[in-house]
Design an enzyme around this catalytic site. Structure first.
Site, PDB file in Angstrom:
ATOM      1  N   CYS A   1      82.691  -9.466 -14.479  1.00 48.16           N
ATOM      2  CA  CYS A   1      83.397  -9.297 -13.214  1.00 48.16           C
ATOM      3  C   CYS A   1      84.894  -9.189 -13.473  1.00 48.16           C
ATOM      4  CB  CYS A   1      83.160 -10.438 -12.233  1.00 48.16           C
ATOM      5  SG  CYS A   1      81.467 -10.626 -11.724  1.00 48.16           S
TER       6      CYS A   1
ATOM      7  N   ARG B   1      85.170  -5.212 -19.200  1.00 46.01           N
ATOM      8  CA  ARG B   1      84.544  -6.513 -19.021  1.00 46.01           C
ATOM      9  C   ARG B   1      83.063  -6.398 -18.675  1.00 46.01           C
ATOM     10  NH1 ARG B   1      88.111 -10.622 -18.302  1.00 46.01           N
ATOM     11  NH2 ARG B   1      86.737 -11.822 -16.977  1.00 46.01           N
TER      12      ARG B   1
ATOM     13  N   TRP C   1      79.555  -7.821 -12.036  1.00 46.95           N
ATOM     14  CA  TRP C   1      78.448  -7.885 -13.003  1.00 46.95           C
ATOM     15  C   TRP C   1      77.404  -8.785 -12.345  1.00 46.95           C
ATOM     16  CZ3 TRP C   1      75.634 -11.282 -16.052  1.00 46.95           C
ATOM     17  CH2 TRP C   1      74.975 -10.724 -17.147  1.00 46.95           C
TER      18      TRP C   1
ATOM     19  N   ASN D   1      84.589 -14.224  -9.171  1.00 43.94           N
ATOM     20  CA  ASN D   1      84.003 -14.125 -10.514  1.00 43.94           C
ATOM     21  C   ASN D   1      83.517 -15.523 -10.859  1.00 43.94           C
ATOM     22  OD1 ASN D   1      83.426 -13.805 -13.217  1.00 43.94           O
ATOM     23  ND2 ASN D   1      85.565 -13.567 -13.860  1.00 43.94           N
ATOM     24  N   GLY D   2      82.258 -15.634 -11.288  1.00 37.87           N
ATOM     25  CA  GLY D   2      81.709 -16.949 -11.620  1.00 37.87           C
ATOM     26  C   GLY D   2      80.400 -17.162 -10.890  1.00 37.87           C
TER      27      GLY D   2
ATOM     28  N   GLU E   1      74.839  -9.402 -37.923  1.00 31.49           N
ATOM     29  CA  GLU E   1      75.887  -8.687 -37.201  1.00 31.49           C
ATOM     30  C   GLU E   1      75.609  -7.177 -37.185  1.00 31.49           C
ATOM     31  OE1 GLU E   1      77.950  -9.476 -35.147  1.00 31.49           O
ATOM     32  OE2 GLU E   1      79.467  -7.921 -35.077  1.00 31.49           O
TER      33      GLU E   1
ATOM     34  N   LYS F   1      75.206  -5.060 -33.733  1.00 26.86           N
ATOM     35  CA  LYS F   1      76.081  -3.906 -33.442  1.00 26.86           C
ATOM     36  C   LYS F   1      75.229  -2.721 -33.031  1.00 26.86           C
ATOM     37  CE  LYS F   1      78.924  -5.167 -32.897  1.00 26.86           C
ATOM     38  NZ  LYS F   1      79.520  -6.425 -32.770  1.00 26.86           N
TER      39      LYS F   1
ATOM     40  N   GLU G   1      73.098  -3.420 -29.512  1.00 25.85           N
ATOM     41  CA  GLU G   1      73.794  -3.602 -28.242  1.00 25.85           C
ATOM     42  C   GLU G   1      74.376  -2.304 -27.695  1.00 25.85           C
ATOM     43  OE1 GLU G   1      77.181  -6.279 -28.200  1.00 25.85           O
ATOM     44  OE2 GLU G   1      77.781  -5.697 -30.208  1.00 25.85           O
TER      45      GLU G   1
ATOM     46  N   HIS H   1      56.588 -13.315 -43.843  1.00 25.30           N
ATOM     47  CA  HIS H   1      55.917 -14.368 -43.067  1.00 25.30           C
ATOM     48  C   HIS H   1      55.585 -13.877 -41.665  1.00 25.30           C
ATOM     49  CE1 HIS H   1      56.388 -17.321 -46.219  1.00 25.30           C
ATOM     50  NE2 HIS H   1      57.604 -16.828 -46.409  1.00 25.30           N
TER      51      HIS H   1
ATOM     52  N   LYS I   1      82.137  -7.954 -21.558  1.00 19.76           N
ATOM     53  CA  LYS I   1      82.970  -8.277 -22.707  1.00 19.76           C
ATOM     54  C   LYS I   1      83.174  -9.776 -22.823  1.00 19.76           C
ATOM     55  CE  LYS I   1      85.743  -7.501 -26.156  1.00 19.76           C
ATOM     56  NZ  LYS I   1      85.046  -7.274 -27.444  1.00 19.76           N
TER      57      LYS I   1
HETATM   58  O1  M6R Z   1      84.511 -13.703 -26.607  1.00 17.25           O
HETATM   59  P1  M6R Z   1      83.512 -14.313 -27.531  1.00 17.25           P
HETATM   60  O2  M6R Z   1      83.839 -14.060 -28.975  1.00 17.25           O
HETATM   61  O3  M6R Z   1      83.288 -15.773 -27.278  1.00 17.25           O
HETATM   62  O4  M6R Z   1      82.170 -13.573 -27.221  1.00 17.25           O
HETATM   63  C1  M6R Z   1      80.980 -13.933 -27.849  1.00 17.25           C
HETATM   64  C2  M6R Z   1      79.919 -12.893 -27.635  1.00 17.25           C
HETATM   65  O5  M6R Z   1      79.687 -12.703 -26.273  1.00 17.25           O
HETATM   66  C3  M6R Z   1      80.288 -11.545 -28.268  1.00 17.25           C
HETATM   67  O6  M6R Z   1      80.548 -11.670 -29.625  1.00 17.25           O
HETATM   68  C4  M6R Z   1      79.148 -10.540 -28.048  1.00 17.25           C
HETATM   69  O7  M6R Z   1      78.030 -10.911 -28.783  1.00 17.25           O
HETATM   70  C5  M6R Z   1      79.596  -9.111 -28.376  1.00 17.25           C
HETATM   71  N1  M6R Z   1      78.988  -8.208 -27.457  1.00 17.25           N
HETATM   72  C6  M6R Z   1      79.193  -8.663 -29.719  1.00 17.25           C
HETATM   73  O8  M6R Z   1      79.613  -7.383 -29.988  1.00 17.25           O
END
Ligand code: M6R
Length: 608
Positions: free
Chosen positions: A2, A27, A75, A101-102, A481, A485, A488, A504, A603
């Site tokens: 949001c 965001r 959002w 927002n929240g 990671e 990447k 997502e 396993h 974000k």
């Molecule tokens: O702002 P933050 O680093 O706390 O965010 C953590 C995760 O939400 C963030 O790393 C998320 O997994 C990203 N989409 C990864 O690319």
């Protein structure tokens, strides 16, 4: 998650608000709306989908005339992402408009109470409760009504509120969701984040928990929830407005990948002085560091993956026990925490709700918390006992790249600092490691220059159904990671597995042609990982290997090999992740995905 923007002043509010909202698109959102007071009434325009639709609907704000207004990108949490549920929300007489927002956690009870008092609800949102509740308490004094509401609601909020009866005022309030306010000669602004108003002012004030702001065209007043006026300091935003622009790149993500050498250098070099690691921000003497018995690293998403790497590196270099936890698990699992332990929370945004809650839980239990944070002045930065900033600069793409890379650097530096005081690394080895660290920016640059080859390879996989990543030790952390990447932003199912764990269960998913990316950068584990590669290859997998220059042995087991330059194995993540970021990026581009704003993602995840 949001985005909120509000304006009151001498200029037309709507174009400023829409522009501000466009700076918050990163965001994550699925609908947008705006409310502007036109001299007679509050007019609201809302639309499901992209902000562009709202911009077109209102001719970039021209059809909404007025000097005070609030806007929102939503959002969805409560209720589907449609126009009705989009913010702003009115009270019943349409004289009050609210953006939020929240999450209002007790909204069900409040909704019931309000319904009994004759209020009718048009949306499924928790936010509409706030609009009606303000109406319920409003007896002519907006500040009084808002404070009463804040005493009734539970949960998290950043709020923007306007009243038709008080068009010379705009109200904002905050608890556990980010909110800033700013001012210039022409008016005052509220926003969820700095980029929204950076074009208009560099002087911003961070609104703290349970504070209310009354903004007029030429000044702002801050209050507690008990209506006591308080004084607050503003800060000057130093970063360049261009840092939040695409600067000729097709996507923010690509630009941010290219900013990694700089972010890594900026985070690293000022902390290496006269052959030593100097982290003044720790505010800890060598004796205090020596007394740390255990480290807990707590984070979410990619920051958690950086933490997993941190565990391996800290344990290997400093021989200190490290536990890594997902913040969403840590906060509720009532962890048994060892006395004399230190807690490190890692977060790009500094606003992630679960990470913030983990920080608070740790502090409540009496543990010192170090934040590794990218956003200056964010909630985690302000609440942690000490902050080690990562100097990645503003990160806009939802998929983190440069912030992750700088988090790794912060953790390496800590590992070396601990290693030094614990005398677990010899002088020569230590000096060699500092040399290796200093080479990372150039080596990352070199790997980025290989993007065309990776794009070609990635194009073969835009139709893939599943892609697996495997590795051992630090290579497992890199795999986590790399896999995130890819999935997502490309929406291709992907999993990362500790290579030895594959047989396993998960190996049954390997079919003819399934891509398995095997990360192998740890010399003592080369042979073991090669065995796992052979196992998947024998079951039809196409094996992509990411390994160290010179490890040509791997070519026997891999179908395609990407080599990374030589470095200390502890720092290999910083190099091996680059081709994997590029791979994920180009698969997503090839599929035509909205790379910077992947579906359903935000974000900064400011709700649980
Ligand atoms: O702002 P933050 O680093 O706390 O965010 C953590 C995760 O939400 C963030 O790393 C998320 O997994 C990203 N989409 C990864 O690319």
């Amino acid at each position: 998650m949001c985005g909120i923007v509000g304006y009151i002043g001498k200029r037309q509010a709507a174009p400023i608000i829409l522009e501000g909202l466009s700076r918050l698109e990163y965001r994550g959102y699925d609908s947008a709306g705006i409310a502007v007071y036109d001299g007679e009434r509050i007019n609201i325009a809302k639309a499901a989908g992209r902000l562009k639709i709202l911009e077109e609907m209102t001719h970039n704000g021209e059809t909404l005339s007025g000097f005070v207004g609030i806007g929102h990108t939503r959002w969805a949490t409560h209720g589907v992402p449609n126009t009705v549920n989009a913010h702003p929300h009115y009270n019943k007489s349409e004289t009050i408009a609210v953006v939020h927002n929240g999450i209002i956690e007790n909204y069900i009870g409040l909704r019931k109470m309000l319904k009994e008092k004759g209020y009718e609800f048009v949306s499924d949102t928790d936010t509409e409760v706030v609009a009606h509740l303000i109406d319920y308490y409003y007896k002519g004094n907006p500040l009084e009504a808002i404070t009463k509401v804040l005493h009734r609601v539970e949960g998290s909020y950043a709020l923007g509120v306007i009243f038709a009866e008080h068009p010379d005022q705009l109200f904002a309030a905050r608890k556990d969701s980010p909110l800033i306010v700013g001012q210039n000669e022409e008016g005052c602004f509220i926003a969820s984040d700095v980029p929204a108003i950076l074009k208009y002012t560099r002087q911003v004030t961070y609104v703290d928990n349970q504070e209310i702001v009354r903004l007029r065209g030429d000044h702002m007043h801050f209050y507690t929830v008990d209506e006591e006026e308080i004084q607050k300091e503003s800060v000057t935003i130093e970063w360049d407005a261009n840092a939040a622009e695409k600067g000729g790149y097709e996507h923010f993500m690509l630009k941010e990948m290219y900013e990694q050498p700089k972010g890594v250098a900026d985070t690293l070099l000022p902390r290496i002085k006269d052959g030593e690691v100097v982290i003044d921000e720790l505010n800890m003497t060598d004796e205090e560091l020596l007394s740390v018995k255990k480290i807990y690293i707590v984070a979410c998403g990619s920051a958690y993956h950086a933490g997993v790497t941190g565990k391996y590196v800290l344990e290997s270099l400093a021989r200190i026990s490290v536990e890594v936890d997902l913040a969403s698990e840590f906060r509720y699992r009532n962890p048994v925490m060892e006395e004399g332990a230190m807690v490190i929370v890692v977060s790009q945004s500094g606003e992630t709700a679960d990470t913030l809650a983990a920080l608070r839980e740790s502090k409540k239990r009496g543990f010192k918390v170090l934040g590794i944070v990218n956003v200056v002045g964010s909630s985690i930065a302000r609440e942690a006992d000490s902050v080690l900033y990562t100097w990645a600069g503003p990160e806009i793409a939802v998929a983190t790249t440069k912030a992750y890379s700088t988090q790794l650097i912060a953790l390496y530096l800590l590992a070396l600092k601990f290693a030094r005081v614990r005398k677990t690394v010899g002088d020569k080895e230590f000096a060699g490691m500092l040399d290796d660290l200093k080479k990372l920016p150039d080596q990352i640059e070199m790997l980025l220059s290989n993007k065309n080859h990776i794009q070609k390879f990635a194009n073969r996989y835009i139709g893939a159904k599943d892609i697996f990543f495997i590795g051992r030790g630090i290579d497992y952390a890199i795999s986590l990671e790399g896999s995130l990447k890819l999935k997502e932003i490309s929406y291709i199912h992907s999993e990362a597995y500790a290579a030895g764990e594959l047989k396993h269960g998960t190996i049954s998913l390997i079919e003819e042609g399934t891509l398995v990316a095997a990360v192998s950068t740890q010399p003592e584990l080369f042979a073991k990982t090669i065995s796992n590669m052979v196992e998947v290859k024998a079951r039809g997998a196409f094996v992509l290997a990411v390994t160290n220059e010179g490890n040509i042995e791997i070519e026997k087991a891999a179908d395609y090999v990407i080599y990374i330059p030589e470095t200390n194995p502890c720092f290999a993540n910083s190099l091996a992740i680059i081709p994997l970021q590029l791979f994920g990026y180009y698969v997503a581009v090839g599929k035509g995905c909205d790379v910077d704003k992947p579906r359903n993602l935000a974000k900064s995840v400011t709700v649980e």
